[in-house]
Design a protein around this motif. Structure first.
Motif, PDB file in Angstrom:
ATOM      1  N   MET A  28      -9.393   3.998  13.983  1.00 16.86           N
ATOM      2  CA  MET A  28      -9.105   2.793  13.228  1.00 16.86           C
ATOM      3  C   MET A  28      -7.911   2.078  13.838  1.00 16.86           C
ATOM      4  O   MET A  28      -6.985   2.707  14.324  1.00 16.86           O
ATOM      5  CB  MET A  28      -8.830   3.150  11.776  1.00 16.86           C
ATOM      6  CG  MET A  28      -8.597   1.958  10.889  1.00 16.86           C
ATOM      7  SD  MET A  28      -8.748   2.450   9.167  1.00 16.86           S
ATOM      8  CE  MET A  28      -7.287   1.726   8.508  1.00 16.86           C
ATOM      9  N   SER A  29      -7.948   0.762  13.789  1.00 23.34           N
ATOM     10  CA  SER A  29      -6.869  -0.044  14.341  1.00 23.34           C
ATOM     11  C   SER A  29      -5.585   0.153  13.538  1.00 23.34           C
ATOM     12  O   SER A  29      -5.617   0.348  12.329  1.00 23.34           O
ATOM     13  CB  SER A  29      -7.274  -1.523  14.311  1.00 23.34           C
ATOM     14  OG  SER A  29      -6.185  -2.333  14.701  1.00 23.34           O
ATOM     15  N   ASP A  30      -4.469   0.052  14.226  1.00 16.83           N
ATOM     16  CA  ASP A  30      -3.176   0.123  13.545  1.00 16.83           C
ATOM     17  C   ASP A  30      -2.840  -1.182  12.834  1.00 16.83           C
ATOM     18  O   ASP A  30      -1.926  -1.212  12.020  1.00 16.83           O
ATOM     19  CB  ASP A  30      -2.071   0.418  14.556  1.00 16.83           C
ATOM     20  CG  ASP A  30      -2.117   1.847  15.062  1.00 16.83           C
ATOM     21  OD1 ASP A  30      -2.786   2.691  14.435  1.00 16.83           O
ATOM     22  OD2 ASP A  30      -1.490   2.109  16.096  1.00 16.83           O
ATOM     23  N   PHE A  31      -3.570  -2.260  13.151  1.00 14.31           N
ATOM     24  CA  PHE A  31      -3.250  -3.580  12.614  1.00 14.31           C
ATOM     25  C   PHE A  31      -4.454  -4.155  11.882  1.00 14.31           C
ATOM     26  O   PHE A  31      -5.595  -3.983  12.303  1.00 14.31           O
ATOM     27  CB  PHE A  31      -2.830  -4.522  13.747  1.00 14.31           C
ATOM     28  CG  PHE A  31      -1.604  -4.018  14.457  1.00 14.31           C
ATOM     29  CD1 PHE A  31      -0.343  -4.296  13.971  1.00 14.31           C
ATOM     30  CD2 PHE A  31      -1.725  -3.238  15.595  1.00 14.31           C
ATOM     31  CE1 PHE A  31       0.790  -3.810  14.607  1.00 14.31           C
ATOM     32  CE2 PHE A  31      -0.593  -2.743  16.240  1.00 14.31           C
ATOM     33  CZ  PHE A  31       0.662  -3.035  15.749  1.00 14.31           C
ATOM     34  N   LEU A  32      -4.166  -4.865  10.783  1.00 16.95           N
ATOM     35  CA  LEU A  32      -5.233  -5.411   9.939  1.00 16.95           C
ATOM     36  C   LEU A  32      -4.966  -6.869   9.593  1.00 16.95           C
ATOM     37  O   LEU A  32      -3.818  -7.298   9.503  1.00 16.95           O
ATOM     38  CB  LEU A  32      -5.308  -4.645   8.607  1.00 16.95           C
ATOM     39  CG  LEU A  32      -5.520  -3.146   8.653  1.00 16.95           C
ATOM     40  CD1 LEU A  32      -5.385  -2.571   7.251  1.00 16.95           C
ATOM     41  CD2 LEU A  32      -6.874  -2.820   9.247  1.00 16.95           C
ATOM     42  N   GLN A  33      -6.055  -7.589   9.370  1.00 19.17           N
ATOM     43  CA  GLN A  33      -6.004  -8.867   8.674  1.00 19.17           C
ATOM     44  C   GLN A  33      -6.634  -8.602   7.315  1.00 19.17           C
ATOM     45  O   GLN A  33      -7.769  -8.133   7.227  1.00 19.17           O
ATOM     46  CB  GLN A  33      -6.768  -9.951   9.422  1.00 19.17           C
ATOM     47  CG  GLN A  33      -6.054 -10.409  10.662  1.00 19.17           C
ATOM     48  CD  GLN A  33      -6.668 -11.675  11.232  1.00 19.17           C
ATOM     49  OE1 GLN A  33      -7.622 -12.229  10.712  1.00 19.17           O
ATOM     50  NE2 GLN A  33      -6.097 -12.132  12.318  1.00 19.17           N
ATOM     51  N   VAL A  34      -5.889  -8.873   6.261  1.00 24.61           N
ATOM     52  CA  VAL A  34      -6.331  -8.614   4.902  1.00 24.61           C
ATOM     53  C   VAL A  34      -6.582  -9.960   4.232  1.00 24.61           C
ATOM     54  O   VAL A  34      -5.783 -10.886   4.361  1.00 24.61           O
ATOM     55  CB  VAL A  34      -5.279  -7.793   4.123  1.00 24.61           C
ATOM     56  CG1 VAL A  34      -5.719  -7.557   2.684  1.00 24.61           C
ATOM     57  CG2 VAL A  34      -5.017  -6.473   4.843  1.00 24.61           C
ATOM     58  N   TYR A  35      -7.709 -10.035   3.518  1.00 21.31           N
ATOM     59  CA  TYR A  35      -8.138 -11.294   2.917  1.00 21.31           C
ATOM     60  C   TYR A  35      -8.201 -11.194   1.400  1.00 21.31           C
ATOM     61  O   TYR A  35      -8.601 -10.181   0.846  1.00 21.31           O
ATOM     62  CB  TYR A  35      -9.545 -11.658   3.409  1.00 21.31           C
ATOM     63  CG  TYR A  35      -9.595 -12.017   4.864  1.00 21.31           C
ATOM     64  CD1 TYR A  35      -9.642 -13.348   5.262  1.00 21.31           C
ATOM     65  CD2 TYR A  35      -9.602 -11.036   5.848  1.00 21.31           C
ATOM     66  CE1 TYR A  35      -9.688 -13.690   6.603  1.00 21.31           C
ATOM     67  CE2 TYR A  35      -9.649 -11.365   7.179  1.00 21.31           C
ATOM     68  CZ  TYR A  35      -9.690 -12.693   7.559  1.00 21.31           C
ATOM     69  OH  TYR A  35      -9.734 -13.018   8.890  1.00 21.31           O
ATOM     70  N   THR A  36      -7.819 -12.284   0.759  1.00 19.57           N
ATOM     71  CA  THR A  36      -8.079 -12.505  -0.651  1.00 19.57           C
ATOM     72  C   THR A  36      -8.249 -14.002  -0.832  1.00 19.57           C
ATOM     73  O   THR A  36      -8.171 -14.772   0.132  1.00 19.57           O
ATOM     74  CB  THR A  36      -6.973 -11.919  -1.564  1.00 19.57           C
ATOM     75  OG1 THR A  36      -7.451 -11.868  -2.911  1.00 19.57           O
ATOM     76  CG2 THR A  36      -5.691 -12.729  -1.518  1.00 19.57           C
ATOM     77  N   ALA A  37      -8.496 -14.420  -2.048  1.00 20.29           N
ATOM     78  CA  ALA A  37      -8.626 -15.844  -2.358  1.00 20.29           C
ATOM     79  C   ALA A  37      -7.985 -16.086  -3.706  1.00 20.29           C
ATOM     80  O   ALA A  37      -7.849 -15.171  -4.523  1.00 20.29           O
ATOM     81  CB  ALA A  37     -10.092 -16.268  -2.369  1.00 20.29           C
ATOM     82  N   ALA A  38      -7.594 -17.322  -3.940  1.00 21.35           N
ATOM     83  CA  ALA A  38      -7.007 -17.713  -5.221  1.00 21.35           C
ATOM     84  C   ALA A  38      -7.583 -19.062  -5.631  1.00 21.35           C
ATOM     85  O   ALA A  38      -8.065 -19.823  -4.794  1.00 21.35           O
ATOM     86  CB  ALA A  38      -5.491 -17.785  -5.107  1.00 21.35           C
ATOM     87  N   GLU A  39      -7.502 -19.343  -6.915  1.00 20.25           N
ATOM     88  CA  GLU A  39      -8.105 -20.554  -7.453  1.00 20.25           C
ATOM     89  C   GLU A  39      -7.353 -21.824  -7.059  1.00 20.25           C
ATOM     90  O   GLU A  39      -7.953 -22.889  -6.903  1.00 20.25           O
ATOM     91  CB  GLU A  39      -8.174 -20.457  -8.977  1.00 20.25           C
ATOM     92  CG  GLU A  39      -8.945 -21.573  -9.626  1.00 20.25           C
ATOM     93  CD  GLU A  39      -9.154 -21.359 -11.105  1.00 20.25           C
ATOM     94  OE1 GLU A  39      -9.874 -22.172 -11.697  1.00 20.25           O
ATOM     95  OE2 GLU A  39      -8.606 -20.396 -11.669  1.00 20.25           O
TER      96      GLU A  39
END
Length: 112
Positions: A1-12
């Protein structure tokens, strides 16, 4: 697994998205955050088809900080069941990745 991530969420709203980004960045759970939008979302929710505008929030972090980032988002997100997904960074410039790691691991000011 990569040591780095892009994490996603959304808001209204833009304001809610920026507030999430600000709280995560100040807590050093992500080195940087991008707020993109509005975007059109099409989805199923509680058995009904929905459509709406949202603001996408993208966090740059390490895999080691992900559990704390997820917990933070679950606590502070205005939605009861927000999207929180993580995608490994397959590659990146070494100076950028070094900056991400230093920023989320240390309390001092960091520069790119």
């Amino acid at each position: 697994m990569s040591d780095f991530l892009q994490v996603y969420t959304a808001a209204e709203t833009r304001e809610a998205a920026v507030a999430l980004g600000r709280s995560v960045t100040r807590a050093r759970l992500a080195a940087g955050v991008q707020v993109v939008g509005p975007v059109v979302s099409l989805f199923w929710h509680q058995g009904e088809f929905g459509e709406g505008e949202e603001w996408q929030v993208i966090f740059k972090t390490t895999a080691a900080r992900y559990p704390e980032l997820e917990a933070h988002l679950l606590e502070y997100h205005p939605w009861s069941n927000p999207e929180i997904t993580a995608i490994p960074m397959a590659a990146g410039s070494q100076p950028y990745l070094d900056w991400v790691r230093r920023t989320v691991e240390s309390p001092g000011d960091e520069t790119a």
